[in-house]
Design a protein around this motif. Structure first.
Motif, short mmCIF file in Angstrom:
data_model
loop_
_atom_site.label_atom_id
_atom_site.label_comp_id
_atom_site.label_asym_id
_atom_site.label_seq_id
_atom_site.Cartn_x
_atom_site.Cartn_y
_atom_site.Cartn_z
N PHE A 20 10.70 15.73 -30.33
CA PHE A 20 9.67 15.83 -29.29
C PHE A 20 9.47 17.28 -28.87
CE2 PHE A 20 8.46 15.57 -24.72
CZ PHE A 20 7.20 15.04 -24.91
N GLN A 98 4.69 10.45 -31.03
CA GLN A 98 5.64 10.80 -29.98
C GLN A 98 5.05 11.85 -29.04
OE1 GLN A 98 9.54 11.40 -31.52
NE2 GLN A 98 10.34 12.14 -29.60
N PRO A 103 9.12 10.64 -25.85
CA PRO A 103 10.27 10.11 -26.59
C PRO A 103 10.81 8.80 -26.03
CG PRO A 103 10.91 12.05 -25.32
CD PRO A 103 9.43 11.92 -25.21
#
Length: 109
Positions: A20, A98, A103
């Motif tokens: 992420f 994402q 996340p």
């Protein structure tokens, strides 16, 4: 078994959070290309260090009653599936998705 599951969960969570963060800083194509190259180098290195002779023996032997070509006709599609679909396309989609949902939600989905 339980300890390995906990350890795997910790490693996957760390990977997910790092993905992420790096997904914000690096373009997805460059990020995934680097990931694939790193995985390939580590995999080949581990095989050379830990299982070189076993790998040579397996690749040089034919399945029972078969030929070496039958062995490769089994290995090649599996290697391509693992290399392209699992380690290239899925992570590329994961990085994009994402970045949209974050996340925590990505793990839930």
């Amino acid at each position: 078994g339980d300890a390995l599951c906990v350890m795997a969960a910790i490693f996957y969570a760390t990977y997910d959070l790092r993905l992420f963060e790096w997904g914000k800083k690096v373009k997805p194509r460059k990020l995934i290309t680097g990931k694939i190259a790193t995985q390939a180098i580590l995999s080949i290195g581990l095989v050379l260090v830990l299982a070189y002779q076993d790998s040579l023996h397996y690749l040089s032997s034919a399945p029972t009653g078969g030929t070496s070509g039958e062995l490769w006709s089994t290995i090649l599609p599996l290697a391509l599936w693992s290399g392209i679909a699992v380690n290239a396309i899925a992570p590329f989609l994961q990085v994009g998705g994402q970045q949209i949902v974050g996340p925590t939600r990505c793990q839930t989905i």
